[in-house]
Every structure is written in C-alpha cells, then in structure tokens.
Design a protein around this motif. Structure first.
Motif, PDB file in Angstrom:
ATOM      1  N   GLY A  98      -7.718  -3.019   6.048  1.00 41.75           N
ATOM      2  CA  GLY A  98      -6.281  -2.766   5.960  1.00 41.75           C
ATOM      3  C   GLY A  98      -5.600  -3.020   7.300  1.00 41.75           C
ATOM      4  O   GLY A  98      -5.922  -2.378   8.306  1.00 41.75           O
ATOM      5  N   LEU A  99      -4.638  -3.949   7.289  1.00 43.77           N
ATOM      6  CA  LEU A  99      -3.794  -4.160   8.471  1.00 43.77           C
ATOM      7  C   LEU A  99      -2.531  -3.305   8.391  1.00 43.77           C
ATOM      8  O   LEU A  99      -1.711  -3.313   9.304  1.00 43.77           O
ATOM      9  N   ASP A 100      -2.367  -2.608   7.285  1.00 42.27           N
ATOM     10  CA  ASP A 100      -1.176  -1.775   7.084  1.00 42.27           C
ATOM     11  C   ASP A 100      -1.360  -0.437   7.810  1.00 42.27           C
ATOM     12  O   ASP A 100      -2.450  -0.113   8.278  1.00 42.27           O
ATOM     13  N   SER A 101      -0.300   0.374   7.809  1.00 42.02           N
ATOM     14  CA  SER A 101      -0.329   1.609   8.610  1.00 42.02           C
ATOM     15  C   SER A 101      -0.763   2.848   7.816  1.00 42.02           C
ATOM     16  O   SER A 101      -0.797   3.949   8.375  1.00 42.02           O
ATOM     17  N   LEU A 102      -1.116   2.682   6.532  1.00 40.74           N
ATOM     18  CA  LEU A 102      -1.345   3.884   5.703  1.00 40.74           C
ATOM     19  C   LEU A 102      -2.398   4.831   6.302  1.00 40.74           C
ATOM     20  O   LEU A 102      -2.217   6.052   6.305  1.00 40.74           O
ATOM     21  N   MET A 103      -3.483   4.266   6.832  1.00 45.47           N
ATOM     22  CA  MET A 103      -4.556   5.141   7.325  1.00 45.47           C
ATOM     23  C   MET A 103      -4.289   5.723   8.716  1.00 45.47           C
ATOM     24  O   MET A 103      -5.125   6.425   9.270  1.00 45.47           O
ATOM     25  N   THR A 135       0.811  -1.229   0.000  1.00 44.01           N
ATOM     26  CA  THR A 135       0.000   0.000   0.000  1.00 44.01           C
ATOM     27  C   THR A 135       0.839   1.271   0.000  1.00 44.01           C
ATOM     28  O   THR A 135       0.328   2.338  -0.319  1.00 44.01           O
ATOM     29  N   ASP A 136       2.128   1.167   0.349  1.00 45.29           N
ATOM     30  CA  ASP A 136       2.954   2.385   0.256  1.00 45.29           C
ATOM     31  C   ASP A 136       3.050   2.829  -1.206  1.00 45.29           C
ATOM     32  O   ASP A 136       3.063   4.029  -1.512  1.00 45.29           O
ATOM     33  N   ASN A 137       3.091   1.861  -2.121  1.00 41.85           N
ATOM     34  CA  ASN A 137       3.090   2.222  -3.542  1.00 41.85           C
ATOM     35  C   ASN A 137       1.719   2.738  -3.993  1.00 41.85           C
ATOM     36  O   ASN A 137       1.625   3.568  -4.908  1.00 41.85           O
ATOM     37  N   ILE A 138       0.669   2.243  -3.364  1.00 48.41           N
ATOM     38  CA  ILE A 138      -0.681   2.706  -3.734  1.00 48.41           C
ATOM     39  C   ILE A 138      -0.876   4.157  -3.285  1.00 48.41           C
ATOM     40  O   ILE A 138      -1.579   4.940  -3.921  1.00 48.41           O
ATOM     41  N   ASP A 139      -0.228   4.539  -2.203  1.00 53.75           N
ATOM     42  CA  ASP A 139      -0.245   5.943  -1.762  1.00 53.75           C
ATOM     43  C   ASP A 139       0.344   6.842  -2.854  1.00 53.75           C
ATOM     44  O   ASP A 139      -0.215   7.882  -3.205  1.00 53.75           O
ATOM     45  N   VAL A 184     -17.112 -14.355  -7.216  1.00 53.47           N
ATOM     46  CA  VAL A 184     -17.346 -14.431  -5.766  1.00 53.47           C
ATOM     47  C   VAL A 184     -17.255 -12.997  -5.238  1.00 53.47           C
ATOM     48  O   VAL A 184     -16.341 -12.259  -5.616  1.00 53.47           O
ATOM     49  N   VAL A 185     -18.222 -12.582  -4.399  1.00 52.15           N
ATOM     50  CA  VAL A 185     -18.138 -11.258  -3.782  1.00 52.15           C
ATOM     51  C   VAL A 185     -17.530 -11.460  -2.396  1.00 52.15           C
ATOM     52  O   VAL A 185     -18.038 -12.272  -1.612  1.00 52.15           O
ATOM     53  N   GLY A 186     -16.447 -10.778  -2.116  1.00 50.33           N
ATOM     54  CA  GLY A 186     -15.741 -11.089  -0.871  1.00 50.33           C
ATOM     55  C   GLY A 186     -15.267  -9.865  -0.112  1.00 50.33           C
ATOM     56  O   GLY A 186     -15.428  -8.719  -0.550  1.00 50.33           O
ATOM     57  N   ASN A 187     -14.699 -10.135   1.052  1.00 51.17           N
ATOM     58  CA  ASN A 187     -14.118  -9.107   1.912  1.00 51.17           C
ATOM     59  C   ASN A 187     -12.625  -9.394   2.025  1.00 51.17           C
ATOM     60  O   ASN A 187     -12.232 -10.452   2.526  1.00 51.17           O
ATOM     61  N   THR A 188     -11.844  -8.458   1.545  1.00 50.19           N
ATOM     62  CA  THR A 188     -10.414  -8.691   1.335  1.00 50.19           C
ATOM     63  C   THR A 188      -9.594  -8.077   2.463  1.00 50.19           C
ATOM     64  O   THR A 188      -9.786  -6.902   2.804  1.00 50.19           O
ATOM     65  N   LEU A 189      -8.682  -8.866   2.998  1.00 47.87           N
ATOM     66  CA  LEU A 189      -7.771  -8.379   4.031  1.00 47.87           C
ATOM     67  C   LEU A 189      -6.469  -7.967   3.353  1.00 47.87           C
ATOM     68  O   LEU A 189      -5.856  -8.767   2.642  1.00 47.87           O
ATOM     69  N   THR A 190      -6.078  -6.728   3.557  1.00 50.42           N
ATOM     70  CA  THR A 190      -4.834  -6.235   2.962  1.00 50.42           C
ATOM     71  C   THR A 190      -3.740  -6.286   4.028  1.00 50.42           C
ATOM     72  O   THR A 190      -3.871  -5.659   5.084  1.00 50.42           O
ATOM     73  N   CYS A 191      -2.696  -7.041   3.753  1.00 49.14           N
ATOM     74  CA  CYS A 191      -1.651  -7.297   4.749  1.00 49.14           C
ATOM     75  C   CYS A 191      -0.370  -6.532   4.387  1.00 49.14           C
ATOM     76  O   CYS A 191      -0.050  -6.401   3.204  1.00 49.14           O
ATOM     77  N   PRO A 192       0.374  -6.088   5.393  1.00 51.50           N
ATOM     78  CA  PRO A 192       1.627  -5.362   5.111  1.00 51.50           C
ATOM     79  C   PRO A 192       2.796  -6.327   4.909  1.00 51.50           C
ATOM     80  O   PRO A 192       3.882  -6.113   5.454  1.00 51.50           O
ATOM     81  N   GLY A 193       2.592  -7.384   4.167  1.00 51.57           N
ATOM     82  CA  GLY A 193       3.651  -8.350   3.895  1.00 51.57           C
ATOM     83  C   GLY A 193       3.038  -9.628   3.372  1.00 51.57           C
ATOM     84  O   GLY A 193       1.821  -9.854   3.497  1.00 51.57           O
ATOM     85  N   PHE A 194       3.864 -10.503   2.800  1.00 49.36           N
ATOM     86  CA  PHE A 194       3.394 -11.744   2.172  1.00 49.36           C
ATOM     87  C   PHE A 194       3.603 -12.940   3.107  1.00 49.36           C
ATOM     88  O   PHE A 194       2.843 -13.899   3.057  1.00 49.36           O
ATOM     89  N   TYR A 195       4.626 -12.875   3.946  1.00 55.65           N
ATOM     90  CA  TYR A 195       4.964 -14.033   4.786  1.00 55.65           C
ATOM     91  C   TYR A 195       4.334 -13.886   6.175  1.00 55.65           C
ATOM     92  O   TYR A 195       3.173 -14.280   6.343  1.00 55.65           O
ATOM     93  N   GLY A 196       5.027 -13.356   7.143  1.00 52.99           N
ATOM     94  CA  GLY A 196       4.470 -13.282   8.503  1.00 52.99           C
ATOM     95  C   GLY A 196       3.068 -12.680   8.550  1.00 52.99           C
ATOM     96  O   GLY A 196       2.148 -13.277   9.133  1.00 52.99           O
ATOM     97  N   PRO A 197       2.855 -11.509   7.914  1.00 53.98           N
ATOM     98  CA  PRO A 197       1.524 -10.884   8.001  1.00 53.98           C
ATOM     99  C   PRO A 197       0.424 -11.703   7.326  1.00 53.98           C
ATOM    100  O   PRO A 197      -0.754 -11.452   7.541  1.00 53.98           O
ATOM    101  N   GLN A 198       0.805 -12.689   6.502  1.00 55.10           N
ATOM    102  CA  GLN A 198      -0.199 -13.593   5.926  1.00 55.10           C
ATOM    103  C   GLN A 198      -0.063 -14.993   6.543  1.00 55.10           C
ATOM    104  O   GLN A 198      -0.500 -15.984   5.962  1.00 55.10           O
ATOM    105  N   GLY A 199       0.593 -15.075   7.701  1.00 52.27           N
ATOM    106  CA  GLY A 199       0.649 -16.333   8.451  1.00 52.27           C
ATOM    107  C   GLY A 199       1.524 -17.407   7.826  1.00 52.27           C
ATOM    108  O   GLY A 199       1.356 -18.582   8.137  1.00 52.27           O
ATOM    109  N   ARG A 200       2.454 -17.028   6.931  1.00 56.80           N
ATOM    110  CA  ARG A 200       3.312 -18.051   6.306  1.00 56.80           C
ATOM    111  C   ARG A 200       4.574 -18.255   7.153  1.00 56.80           C
ATOM    112  O   ARG A 200       5.226 -17.280   7.534  1.00 56.80           O
ATOM    113  N   VAL A 201       4.906 -19.492   7.391  1.00 55.52           N
ATOM    114  CA  VAL A 201       6.096 -19.801   8.183  1.00 55.52           C
ATOM    115  C   VAL A 201       7.097 -20.520   7.296  1.00 55.52           C
ATOM    116  O   VAL A 201       6.804 -21.586   6.748  1.00 55.52           O
TER     117      VAL A 201
END
Ligand code: R1P
Ligand code: URA
Length: 290
Positions: free
Chosen positions: A139-144, A79-83, A190-207
């Motif tokens: 948004g779980l990111d800090s932009l807002m 989202t920093d790039n989306i800003d 599919v109509v959905g509710n999207t979680l925007t995470c500030p990362g691909f690994y930890g913030p999306q629960g990937r170990v």
C-alpha cells in the motif's frame, strides 16, 4: 463498554451508516467490486435475489447462486472506501447493534471477502486479458498510518525497499494475503504482488498534462526486486484497493482475496480491446469457485 453513537453510527432503521445494511442482510461470503454497475453483472447469474439496497457508491445485492447465499457489494474507488466497507461489514457480524458491544472472541464470525476488480500490469510478461490473484499487497496509500498493522519481517523488508527505491518520505505497508482463499479462487491465475496506489494518474505514473515528480516512476515500480529465502519478489500490477483489504482483513480476522482482471499493460502500452470480456470471465470463475 458500549461503543458510542458517534463511533458506530446506526441509522433509524437499524442499518449501518454508509452501507445501509442490517446485520441479517449479509452472507458470510461476499464478492466486492469497484464499479456499482458491476453488481448486476454478477447478480444476474443468481437463482434469486432477496435484497437490493444502495447508498452512495455502495450498491448491494444479496441472493443465491447455485443454492449458496452470496452478497455482492460495490465499493467505489480507493482504500478510504475500503476502510468504510471492512469496518462496517465487520460491525454487522461482530458487534451487537443492541448492546453496542463487540461479540466475545468465541462468537466472532470470519467473513470471506473476494474482490473482483480491474488492474494494470507492470511487467511485459503479464498480458492484457489475463487474470491475476494477489499474494502480497503493498500500500502506497496512507490508511495504515492510522492502524497498528503487524507485518512480518519479509513484509517490512519489502516495504522498506520500496520506500527507498521510490524515494518516499514514509514507509509503505506490505501484507501477504490468506493462502486458503487464494488457492481456492486463484487456480490457474498469475500469482502476483499488487501495488495499491492512492490515485489512477500521477500515483500510477500516468502523464496527461501534469508532469510527475519522478519521471521514471513506472520503471522504478517495474525494476524493484527483493531477494529472500522465499525467492525473488517483484511488483506485478497496480490498482487502488487491494492493500487496504489485505491489511484490514488481517487486523479484523477476515479472509480476503483480490482477483484482478488485467485491462492495461504499462510495459507494452496496451489497453484491452475487450475489457468487459476479461471482467466477465473473471466473474464466472469467481462464481463457480466460491
Ligand atoms: C480505476 O479505474 C479503478 O479500477 C480498479 C482500481 O482499483 C480502481 O478502483 O478497480 P475496480 O475495477 O474494481 O474499480
Ligand atoms: N485500474 C487501475 O487502477 N489501473 C489500471 O491501470 C487499470 C485499472
């Protein structure tokens, strides 16, 4: 008051700082993608391409598809790039680059911005290979933390609920997108509710080699529910940009929709065997409906 040179940075050729575009370059309908290599995948279908410009991860092709002028821009990830993207696109149409003044309200232009991106499903009933249109973005990111976003009662309730169920020290933000573009472009998806995470690994629960602070993060995402008069809210998928688009789109007055090619499913552990085909199908749907 003119906007100072340090705030709205205009390159020597009159283009805006990061996107490197002149006000005349862009169309009012814009397709955005994360991956710069996805730009030619879209513009190859154009009748003609009039402009190709790039700087950093922002690759732009402008041309005509079935007679309609379209712009495709890549954004990179996060989202920093989306800003940068939304502020500079808005400046191109709603700030006079000569006087450096914002255009009066009655002259403001509303852009139509369609994100065509990849995403991971959180729920088992959303299969890899499907297409999902985002209704609410969280948004779980800090932009807002830096903008005075106005949220509805329901949006605040959902965001507060997610804060508590994830044990976060800050409140995420939640934005419902504009209905018109979602209905036009998202037909049959599919109509959905999207979680925007500030990362691909930890913030999306990937170990991989690093443990998570919350080892059950994915199930907290999956099991979150909020009941309201509008029905049950659940999180359907995650990625890294949509909430930034929806929040900045609302504040700047642009219509925005996020279309997601589901390439992973975190409930079943699958990754698409043919992610390219899922993305290409989404590109063709987008071009035909836009
Ligand atoms: C991660 O692989 C990237 O893919 C998704 C995420 O939002 C993130 O940018 O979107 P794109 O396919 O549009 O890049
Ligand atoms: N993009 C993401 O951000 N996450 C996924 O799981 C897949 C694509």
């Amino acid at each position: 008051m003119p906007i100072p040179e340090s705030e709205l940075i205009i390159n020597r050729d009159g283009s805006v700082y990061h996107l490197n575009l002149l006000p005349d370059h862009i169309s009012e309908t814009i397709i955005t993608v994360g991956d710069p290599e996805r730009v030619p995948l879209i513009s190859q279908h154009f009748d003609s391409i009039e402009t190709q410009i790039h700087k950093r991860e922002f690759v732009t092709h402008v041309g005509y598809y079935k007679g309609k002028r379209l712009t495709v821009i890549s954004t990179g990830m996060g989202t920093d790039n989306i800003d940068i993207l939304l502020n500079e696109l808005d400046a191109l149409v709603n700030i006079d680059f000569i006087t450096r003044e914002a255009r009066p309200l009655e002259e403001r232009i509303t852009l139509r911005i369609v994100r065509v991106g990849t995403s991971g499903a959180l729920q088992a009933d959303i299969p890899v290979g499907s297409h999902l249109v985002t209704e609410h973005a969280v948004g779980l990111d800090s932009l807002m933390q830096f903008y005075p976003l106005v949220e509805t009662g329901l949006e605040i309730e959902v965001a507060t609920g997610i804060q508590h169920s994830l044990d976060l020290s800050y409140r995420p933000y939640c934005v419902r997108g504009t209905d018109l573009l979602r209905e036009q472009l998202g037909q049959g998806m599919v109509v959905g509710n999207t979680l925007t995470c500030p990362g691909f690994y930890g913030p999306q629960g990937r170990v991989l080699r690093l443990d998570l602070r919350q080892s059950d993060l994915i199930s907290r995402f999956q099991n979150f529910r909020h009941q309201s008069a509008e029905g049950e809210f659940r999180l359907t998928n995650f990625e890294m940009e949509t909430a930034g688009y929806y929040a900045l789109g609302r504040m700047l007055g642009h219509e925005v929709v996020s279309l997601n090619a589901i390439v992973a499913n975190r409930a079943t552990g699958e990754f698409a065997t043919n992610a390219e085909a899922t993305v290409n199908d989404l590109i063709m749907k987008t071009l035909d409906r836009i």
